[in-house]
Structures are given as structure tokens and as C-alpha cells.
Design a protein around this motif. Structure first.
Motif, PDB file in Angstrom:
ATOM      1  N   TYR A  55       0.797  -1.225   0.000  1.00 16.03           N
ATOM      2  CA  TYR A  55       0.000   0.000   0.000  1.00 16.03           C
ATOM      3  C   TYR A  55       0.832   1.279   0.000  1.00 16.03           C
ATOM      4  O   TYR A  55       0.347   2.335  -0.452  1.00 16.03           O
ATOM      5  CB  TYR A  55      -0.964   0.003   1.197  1.00 16.03           C
ATOM      6  CG  TYR A  55      -2.146  -0.909   0.972  1.00 16.03           C
ATOM      7  CD1 TYR A  55      -3.143  -0.585   0.052  1.00 16.03           C
ATOM      8  CD2 TYR A  55      -2.256  -2.112   1.652  1.00 16.03           C
ATOM      9  CE1 TYR A  55      -4.232  -1.424  -0.171  1.00 16.03           C
ATOM     10  CE2 TYR A  55      -3.339  -2.963   1.441  1.00 16.03           C
ATOM     11  CZ  TYR A  55      -4.308  -2.604   0.524  1.00 16.03           C
ATOM     12  OH  TYR A  55      -5.379  -3.446   0.293  1.00 16.03           O
ATOM     13  N   PHE A  56       2.074   1.217   0.473  1.00 16.80           N
ATOM     14  CA  PHE A  56       2.849   2.443   0.607  1.00 16.80           C
ATOM     15  C   PHE A  56       4.081   2.510  -0.297  1.00 16.80           C
ATOM     16  O   PHE A  56       4.662   3.593  -0.438  1.00 16.80           O
ATOM     17  CB  PHE A  56       3.285   2.640   2.060  1.00 16.80           C
ATOM     18  CG  PHE A  56       2.117   2.854   2.997  1.00 16.80           C
ATOM     19  CD1 PHE A  56       1.418   4.052   3.005  1.00 16.80           C
ATOM     20  CD2 PHE A  56       1.712   1.835   3.850  1.00 16.80           C
ATOM     21  CE1 PHE A  56       0.344   4.238   3.857  1.00 16.80           C
ATOM     22  CE2 PHE A  56       0.634   2.026   4.712  1.00 16.80           C
ATOM     23  CZ  PHE A  56      -0.060   3.224   4.708  1.00 16.80           C
ATOM     24  N   ILE A  57       4.491   1.396  -0.893  1.00 12.67           N
ATOM     25  CA  ILE A  57       5.685   1.401  -1.742  1.00 12.67           C
ATOM     26  C   ILE A  57       5.376   0.907  -3.149  1.00 12.67           C
ATOM     27  O   ILE A  57       5.766   1.542  -4.131  1.00 12.67           O
ATOM     28  CB  ILE A  57       6.810   0.539  -1.118  1.00 12.67           C
ATOM     29  CG1 ILE A  57       7.223   1.119   0.246  1.00 12.67           C
ATOM     30  CG2 ILE A  57       8.015   0.476  -2.057  1.00 12.67           C
ATOM     31  CD1 ILE A  57       8.249   0.285   0.985  1.00 12.67           C
ATOM     32  N   PHE A  58       4.687  -0.180  -3.269  1.00 12.91           N
ATOM     33  CA  PHE A  58       4.389  -0.777  -4.577  1.00 12.91           C
ATOM     34  C   PHE A  58       3.614   0.201  -5.456  1.00 12.91           C
ATOM     35  O   PHE A  58       2.646   0.821  -5.019  1.00 12.91           O
ATOM     36  CB  PHE A  58       3.590  -2.063  -4.379  1.00 12.91           C
ATOM     37  CG  PHE A  58       3.179  -2.735  -5.661  1.00 12.91           C
ATOM     38  CD1 PHE A  58       4.116  -3.352  -6.467  1.00 12.91           C
ATOM     39  CD2 PHE A  58       1.849  -2.740  -6.056  1.00 12.91           C
ATOM     40  CE1 PHE A  58       3.739  -3.976  -7.642  1.00 12.91           C
ATOM     41  CE2 PHE A  58       1.455  -3.364  -7.230  1.00 12.91           C
ATOM     42  CZ  PHE A  58       2.406  -3.981  -8.034  1.00 12.91           C
ATOM     43  N   ASP A  59       4.052   0.332  -6.692  1.00 14.83           N
ATOM     44  CA  ASP A  59       3.388   1.209  -7.653  1.00 14.83           C
ATOM     45  C   ASP A  59       2.229   0.444  -8.296  1.00 14.83           C
ATOM     46  O   ASP A  59       2.442  -0.477  -9.086  1.00 14.83           O
ATOM     47  CB  ASP A  59       4.389   1.652  -8.725  1.00 14.83           C
ATOM     48  CG  ASP A  59       3.785   2.686  -9.676  1.00 14.83           C
ATOM     49  OD1 ASP A  59       2.556   2.901  -9.644  1.00 14.83           O
ATOM     50  OD2 ASP A  59       4.556   3.268 -10.465  1.00 14.83           O
ATOM     51  N   HIS A  60       1.014   0.834  -7.972  1.00 15.93           N
ATOM     52  CA  HIS A  60      -0.159   0.104  -8.444  1.00 15.93           C
ATOM     53  C   HIS A  60      -0.391   0.278  -9.942  1.00 15.93           C
ATOM     54  O   HIS A  60      -1.209  -0.444 -10.526  1.00 15.93           O
ATOM     55  CB  HIS A  60      -1.392   0.532  -7.636  1.00 15.93           C
ATOM     56  CG  HIS A  60      -1.374  -0.001  -6.237  1.00 15.93           C
ATOM     57  ND1 HIS A  60      -2.320  -0.874  -5.751  1.00 15.93           N
ATOM     58  CD2 HIS A  60      -0.491   0.188  -5.221  1.00 15.93           C
ATOM     59  CE1 HIS A  60      -2.044  -1.186  -4.492  1.00 15.93           C
ATOM     60  NE2 HIS A  60      -0.937  -0.545  -4.159  1.00 15.93           N
ATOM     61  N   GLU A  61       0.343   1.196 -10.564  1.00 17.94           N
ATOM     62  CA  GLU A  61       0.282   1.296 -12.017  1.00 17.94           C
ATOM     63  C   GLU A  61       0.776   0.015 -12.680  1.00 17.94           C
ATOM     64  O   GLU A  61       0.352  -0.324 -13.794  1.00 17.94           O
ATOM     65  CB  GLU A  61       1.134   2.478 -12.503  1.00 17.94           C
ATOM     66  CG  GLU A  61       0.483   3.841 -12.333  1.00 17.94           C
ATOM     67  CD  GLU A  61      -0.736   4.002 -13.244  1.00 17.94           C
ATOM     68  OE1 GLU A  61      -0.592   3.761 -14.462  1.00 17.94           O
ATOM     69  OE2 GLU A  61      -1.813   4.337 -12.730  1.00 17.94           O
ATOM     70  N   LEU A  62       1.663  -0.713 -11.979  1.00 20.93           N
ATOM     71  CA  LEU A  62       2.195  -1.952 -12.529  1.00 20.93           C
ATOM     72  C   LEU A  62       1.107  -3.009 -12.728  1.00 20.93           C
ATOM     73  O   LEU A  62       1.293  -3.950 -13.511  1.00 20.93           O
ATOM     74  CB  LEU A  62       3.303  -2.500 -11.632  1.00 20.93           C
ATOM     75  CG  LEU A  62       4.620  -1.716 -11.623  1.00 20.93           C
ATOM     76  CD1 LEU A  62       5.544  -2.240 -10.538  1.00 20.93           C
ATOM     77  CD2 LEU A  62       5.299  -1.796 -12.988  1.00 20.93           C
TER      78      LEU A  62
END
Length: 275
Positions: A55-62
Motif C-alpha cells: 500500500y505504501f511502496i508498490f506502484d499500483h500502475e504496474l
């Protein structure tokens, strides 16, 4: 692990769980306790740090990448949760040997042959020893005799999320953790340091699946980060290391991450948007 077992016995298991007549040092009780503690601890570390990273690091655009699978996050979590209890079975056997005094773990700084400097050096040697061990075990799991049966499930996740970090076949997961558990049987290591390193390696495993490719420029070709490990998932035969790129360079399997060259997953998505 005996520090954790002692704390659990003192505060929870002896006063509230086990019959008063069951000694804390009885082997069957220790094995049962270690199995429960190991599973709860591994699950807590995985879900806590995996969730924070997601929720705080992973880029959800991926998640828009063509190789991101349908319902991938829930599938990663389900696979990891199913595998962790099986991974814990041989792990508990090693923890049990530690508790029974067969390792070289020690309680006090005074027990270190070199004092505080020995503690610091043991941390460095732990990282380099386990990095070497994981490199060769990981590379071996890519051999055709083992890959399809044991390691291929982890490579389902081409564009991984932090929850893919522990989504291994149980044999794969245990084998890649083995260097961590073997180290204190070969070399002296402070017990608190060992617990700290155990937490660190779990967090690091999550971090190299978090899709955050930022690494200080001077360390880009030294530290094996998420960018390197993403290329491992995408291109298969490269970047087997855990923390460093040293053994990949020695073994001829190092690949400069495509994301450092403007050809990574984010760049692919950017080009898709521009079309």
C-alpha cells in the motif's frame, strides 16, 4: 529461537495454555510450541510488511502491465499462506536443534571472541554467507531437473507484488531459507542479532518484490534490489542473488536491470499510454 520460546512460555504458554505438569523443557512440548510460534511469526511478518509495502511502496500502475495476472494479489497471498506451514516443518526441526543447544548461538556479548566487533563482523559474514548460499541454491533450482516441479510456481508472477515474496513451493521456500538456518550451526552468532537478521531477511525478500527500483546510483551494480529481481522474474536466467550482485558477476549471470536503461516495466506502460 529459544529467546522467543522462553518469552512465549513465560507470558502465555505456561500460565494460560499448557497443563501445569508439562515441563517447559519437554521435547514434544518444545516442538509443538516452536511449530505454532514459527507459523504465527512467519505469517505475521509476511502479512504485516507485505501489506505495508503493497500500500505504501508498490506502484499500483504496474497492475496495468499485460503480464500482471488476473486476481494476482489474492493468488499470491493464497499460495504463500498454503505453503508457509509446510515450509515450517523442516524449519522447526532446525529451530529445535538450536533450542536444545546444538548451534553456536550465544547469549552475551562477553561470549563473543571479539566482543562488539565480533557481533558486527558476524552480521556482515551472515549476509555474505547467505547471499552465496542462496545464489547457488536458487541457480540450482533453475536446472531443468528441479525448475518445473519446485521453482516454476514462483515464476508465475512476472510482475510481482510484495505478496509474491513468500509465494513459493514449500521445497523451494525451505531450500532458499536453508543458508539462514545453517549459518548459526557453523559460526558464532549473538541470539538477538540472529532474531534481528531473521526479521531483516524476511523484509528484504519482500522489498525485492515491491516494484520500487530506486537504488543510489553508486550502488546500482552492487546491491541486488527490486529492479534486478524484477528482471529475474521477466528474463529467467539472470540476477539470482539475494542482497548483492557479487555472485551473479562471478557466475556470469549478472544483467543490468532494464529499468535502469529505460526499458523496464514502467517504461513499457508509458509507451502503451503514448500510443
Amino acid at each position: 529461537m529459544d529467546l522467543v520460546l522462553e518469552a512465549a512460555d513465560r507470558h502465555i504458554l505456561t500460565p494460560y495454555v499448557y497443563p501445569a505438569g508439562w515441563p517447559e523443557s519437554e521435547p514434544c512440548r518444545q516442538l509443538l510450541s516452536l511449530f505454532v510460534i514459527t507459523n504465527l511469526g512467519a505469517l505475521a511478518l509476511y502479512l504485516l510488511f507485505g501489506t505495508l509495502s503493497y500500500y505504501f511502496i508498490f506502484d499500483h500502475e504496474l497492475k496495468k502491465h499485460p503480464q500482471f495476472l488476473e486476481n494476482q494479489v489474492s493468488r499470491e497471498i493464497a499460495y504463500a499462506v498454503r505453503s508457509l506451514p509446510w515450509i515450517s516443518v523442516p524449519t522447526v526441526a532446525l529451530f529445535f536443534a538450536e533450542v536444545r543447544g546444538y548451534s553456536k548461538l550465544y547469549d552475551n556479548i562477553e561470549d563473543s571472541p571479539y566482543g562488539w566487533s565480533g557481533v558486527f563482523l558476524s552480521m556482515l559474514s551472515f549476509l555474505f554467507f547467505t547471499d552465496m548460499g542462496i545464489y547457488w541454491i536458487h541457480r540450482g533450482l533453475h536446472h531443468k531437473l528441479f525448475y518445473k516441479r519446485f521453482h516454476k510456481p514462483h515464476h508465475l508472477w512476472k510482475i510481482a507484488t510484495p505478496f509474491a515474496s513468500h509465494a513459493f513451493h514449500p521445497v523451494d521456500g525451505f531450500m532458499q531459507s536453508l543458508p539462514y538456518h545453517v549459518y548459526p550451526f557453523l559460526f558464532p552468532l549473538h541470539k538477538v542479532t540472529y532474531l534481528g537478521l531473521y526479521i531483516f531477511v524476511n523484509v528484504w525478500t519482500i522489498s525485492i518484490h515491491d516494484g520500487d527500483y530506486r537504488v543510489p546510483r553508486l550502488l546500482r551494480h552492487v546491491i541486488n534490489g527490486s529492479a534486478h529481481h524484477t528482471d529475474h522474474h521477466l528474463y529467467f536466467d539472470y540476477n539470482y542473488g539475494q542482497y548483492f550482485t557479487l555472485w551473479d558477476k562471478i557466475g556470469g549471470s549478472y544483467k543490468s536491470p532494464t529499468s535502469f536503461e529505460g526499458k523496464g516495466p514502467h517504461d513499457y506502460l508509458r509507451k502503451l499510454r503514448e500510443k
